[in-house]
Design an enzyme around this catalytic site. Sequence first.
Site, mmCIF file in Angstrom:
data_model
loop_
_atom_site.group_PDB
_atom_site.id
_atom_site.type_symbol
_atom_site.label_atom_id
_atom_site.label_comp_id
_atom_site.label_asym_id
_atom_site.label_seq_id
_atom_site.Cartn_x
_atom_site.Cartn_y
_atom_site.Cartn_z
ATOM 1 N N GLU A 102 34.767 28.018 35.278
ATOM 2 C CA GLU A 102 35.002 28.960 36.388
ATOM 3 C C GLU A 102 35.315 30.361 35.870
ATOM 4 O O GLU A 102 36.408 30.885 36.076
ATOM 5 C CB GLU A 102 36.183 28.476 37.229
ATOM 6 C CG GLU A 102 35.944 27.152 37.906
ATOM 7 C CD GLU A 102 37.216 26.602 38.551
ATOM 8 O OE1 GLU A 102 38.318 27.111 38.260
ATOM 9 O OE2 GLU A 102 37.087 25.671 39.335
ATOM 10 N N PRO A 103 34.386 30.986 35.195
ATOM 11 C CA PRO A 103 34.668 32.327 34.686
ATOM 12 C C PRO A 103 34.738 33.346 35.822
ATOM 13 O O PRO A 103 34.033 33.224 36.822
ATOM 14 C CB PRO A 103 33.455 32.620 33.792
ATOM 15 C CG PRO A 103 32.358 31.790 34.373
ATOM 16 C CD PRO A 103 33.004 30.553 34.929
ATOM 17 N N ARG A 123 36.648 37.061 35.206
ATOM 18 C CA ARG A 123 36.715 38.341 34.530
ATOM 19 C C ARG A 123 35.517 38.570 33.617
ATOM 20 O O ARG A 123 34.961 39.657 33.576
ATOM 21 C CB ARG A 123 38.002 38.390 33.704
ATOM 22 C CG ARG A 123 38.326 39.755 33.143
ATOM 23 C CD ARG A 123 39.463 39.669 32.138
ATOM 24 N NE ARG A 123 40.589 38.909 32.599
ATOM 25 C CZ ARG A 123 41.685 39.433 33.153
ATOM 26 N NH1 ARG A 123 41.774 40.715 33.326
ATOM 27 N NH2 ARG A 123 42.668 38.653 33.533
ATOM 28 N N ARG A 183 46.989 46.763 37.708
ATOM 29 C CA ARG A 183 47.082 45.953 36.484
ATOM 30 C C ARG A 183 47.928 46.593 35.367
ATOM 31 O O ARG A 183 48.666 45.875 34.699
ATOM 32 C CB ARG A 183 45.679 45.581 35.965
ATOM 33 C CG ARG A 183 44.876 44.750 36.987
ATOM 34 C CD ARG A 183 43.666 44.073 36.395
ATOM 35 N NE ARG A 183 44.055 43.068 35.433
ATOM 36 C CZ ARG A 183 44.053 43.228 34.131
ATOM 37 N NH1 ARG A 183 43.658 44.368 33.588
ATOM 38 N NH2 ARG A 183 44.437 42.253 33.344
ATOM 39 N N TYR A 211 50.762 44.061 34.250
ATOM 40 C CA TYR A 211 50.527 43.325 32.998
ATOM 41 C C TYR A 211 50.490 44.233 31.772
ATOM 42 O O TYR A 211 49.996 43.807 30.727
ATOM 43 C CB TYR A 211 49.182 42.570 33.048
ATOM 44 C CG TYR A 211 48.869 41.894 34.344
ATOM 45 C CD1 TYR A 211 49.593 40.781 34.763
ATOM 46 C CD2 TYR A 211 47.825 42.341 35.151
ATOM 47 C CE1 TYR A 211 49.293 40.151 35.957
ATOM 48 C CE2 TYR A 211 47.518 41.718 36.348
ATOM 49 C CZ TYR A 211 48.259 40.626 36.743
ATOM 50 O OH TYR A 211 47.963 40.012 37.924
ATOM 51 N N CYS A 222 53.924 57.460 44.603
ATOM 52 C CA CYS A 222 55.329 57.807 44.391
ATOM 53 C C CYS A 222 55.949 56.776 43.461
ATOM 54 O O CYS A 222 56.874 56.050 43.820
ATOM 55 C CB CYS A 222 56.046 57.853 45.730
ATOM 56 S SG CYS A 222 55.261 58.997 46.854
HETATM 57 N N1 LLP Z 1 39.883 29.225 37.816
HETATM 58 C C1 LLP Z 1 41.150 29.206 38.273
HETATM 59 C C2 LLP Z 1 41.696 27.971 38.818
HETATM 60 C C3 LLP Z 1 41.945 30.375 38.213
HETATM 61 O O1 LLP Z 1 43.194 30.334 38.655
HETATM 62 C C4 LLP Z 1 41.377 31.571 37.699
HETATM 63 C C5 LLP Z 1 42.164 32.798 37.634
HETATM 64 C C6 LLP Z 1 40.039 31.542 37.254
HETATM 65 C C7 LLP Z 1 39.327 30.347 37.316
HETATM 66 C C8 LLP Z 1 39.341 32.770 36.690
HETATM 67 O O2 LLP Z 1 39.925 33.228 35.534
HETATM 68 P P1 LLP Z 1 39.269 34.415 34.645
HETATM 69 O O3 LLP Z 1 37.973 33.892 34.070
HETATM 70 O O4 LLP Z 1 39.030 35.564 35.541
HETATM 71 O O5 LLP Z 1 40.288 34.681 33.626
HETATM 72 N N2 LLP Z 1 45.323 38.927 38.245
HETATM 73 C C9 LLP Z 1 45.365 38.638 36.826
HETATM 74 C C10 LLP Z 1 44.581 37.395 36.473
HETATM 75 C C11 LLP Z 1 44.993 36.159 37.267
HETATM 76 C C12 LLP Z 1 44.118 34.971 36.995
HETATM 77 C C13 LLP Z 1 44.224 33.993 38.087
HETATM 78 N N3 LLP Z 1 43.376 32.848 37.976
HETATM 79 C C14 LLP Z 1 44.862 39.859 36.061
HETATM 80 O O6 LLP Z 1 44.526 40.863 36.673
HETATM 81 O O7 LLP Z 1 44.837 39.855 34.830
#
Ligand code: LLP
Length: 442
Positions: free
Chosen positions: A295-296, A298, A335, A339, A366
């Site tokens: 499940e990519p 980002r 972000r 983070y 602000c």
């Molecule tokens: N699958 C599940 C169950 C997830 O919870 C997530 C992300 C993904 C897939 C996708 O993950 P990715 O490939 O995008 O890393 N808001 C934070 C990131 C939170 C991630 C939440 N879950 C940020 O801006 O860094």
Amino acid sequence: MDKVQGMLLGTQTVNGNGVLEIGGCDAVALAQEFGTPLYVVDEQCLRENCRAYREAFATRYPHSHISFSGKVLTTMAVFKIAHQEGLGLDVSSEGELHTALRAGIPARDIVFHGNNKSRREIERAVIEGVGRVGVDSLDEIEALQEVAAAHDATVDVLVRVAPGVAADTHTHIQTGRVDTKFGFPIVGGAAKEAVAAAHAAPNLKVRGINCHIGSQIMDITPFVQAVRLMVEFAAELRNSLDLVIEELDLGGGLGVRYLPEDRPPSIVEYAQAIADAMRASCEKYDLPLPRLIQEPGRRLAGEAGITLYTVGVVKTVPGIRTYVVVDGGLSDNPRPALYDARYHAIVANKARAPRTTTVTVAGKHCETDTLIQDLQAPEIAPGDILAVQTTGAYNYSMASNYNRLTRPAMVLVANGRADLIVERESLEDLTRLDRLPPRLRD
Ligand code: LLP
């Protein structure tokens, strides 16, 4: 020309006038036509990333399925593109599900995750017939069984497991440790108990187990560790419950380039390591190879996004620093504040000018909403267009209206053409849901 600006991603290039282009569109012209701040999505880059991921797995582990993580860039057009590229979709709320269905994504291609689904969300999942529900608590298993029975349906489920892997990323986005609100830890037996409960529920069919160890991970090792722990757990389930795990969903998490010096693993390297680990682990425990779900999020959308801002104020605090202030900030990109995320930017109208100064890019809220702490840049003046890179993931989807800024528009660019895919919010939108009760009306 690459050297001058540090990094160009996707179809980004600098034209003969020294102006940044994305998808064949002049960034300054985009800013003029659509206004700023403006989210720009590079369609070719997004499609190529989807394809690269799908093909890397298809050739190394044929029984695989790639699902786009919808929370990353939650818009109908982006969902549609991912689906056209042969990907499924994962959602984690009714709002994301609604967006997917409105985009025409068939329910069977959707996985519904989420650690606290409401009764209404559970009902919607069952009624729409989503492909999989990722169950995350014993209460949810009970509620889902009840709703499925009431609708005389059988629901395919994945049980969310916390494998006990601490990936090297910001603690706010580490999600595979034992101490997490997500899923059931393997250690201590909670995960086995949950799978047993779901297995015993007459209207639920346990298809497999899923995990997600974290996000923006720059090293393959924790993913390989997760594969080993998940397969070991699958073997334990076979031995103790006589249950065959048909599917193993590893979530997302692969990192992207935010800064020129970032070196995330390639998709091919990653796929190879996962495929090898799957084979080795399954062989070790004498398990048939399960279907592998990824499940990519980002990695598919991050580098395909860029945000254009107009520089308003340039202010030097003598002897300390120069602030370059743009017309957005915390509300369109939370972000850095959440983070400590770091970004790189290009002055779009001076993309070839030598970078002779160091500035701090700040927003207009602000708050001390620093977007970029130290950016090497050419001399910047009010009216310049600043293009912040790698903003395709978790920027628009985490945007707010703080200070009642209207959320930016989003355009999809490809081959010199720009299509609006999200309209800019209007002032009317901002007050649309406000109500003045009669006693407050003079
Ligand atoms: N699958 C599940 C169950 C997830 O919870 C997530 C992300 C993904 C897939 C996708 O993950 P990715 O490939 O995008 O890393 N808001 C934070 C990131 C939170 C991630 C939440 N879950 C940020 O801006 O860094």
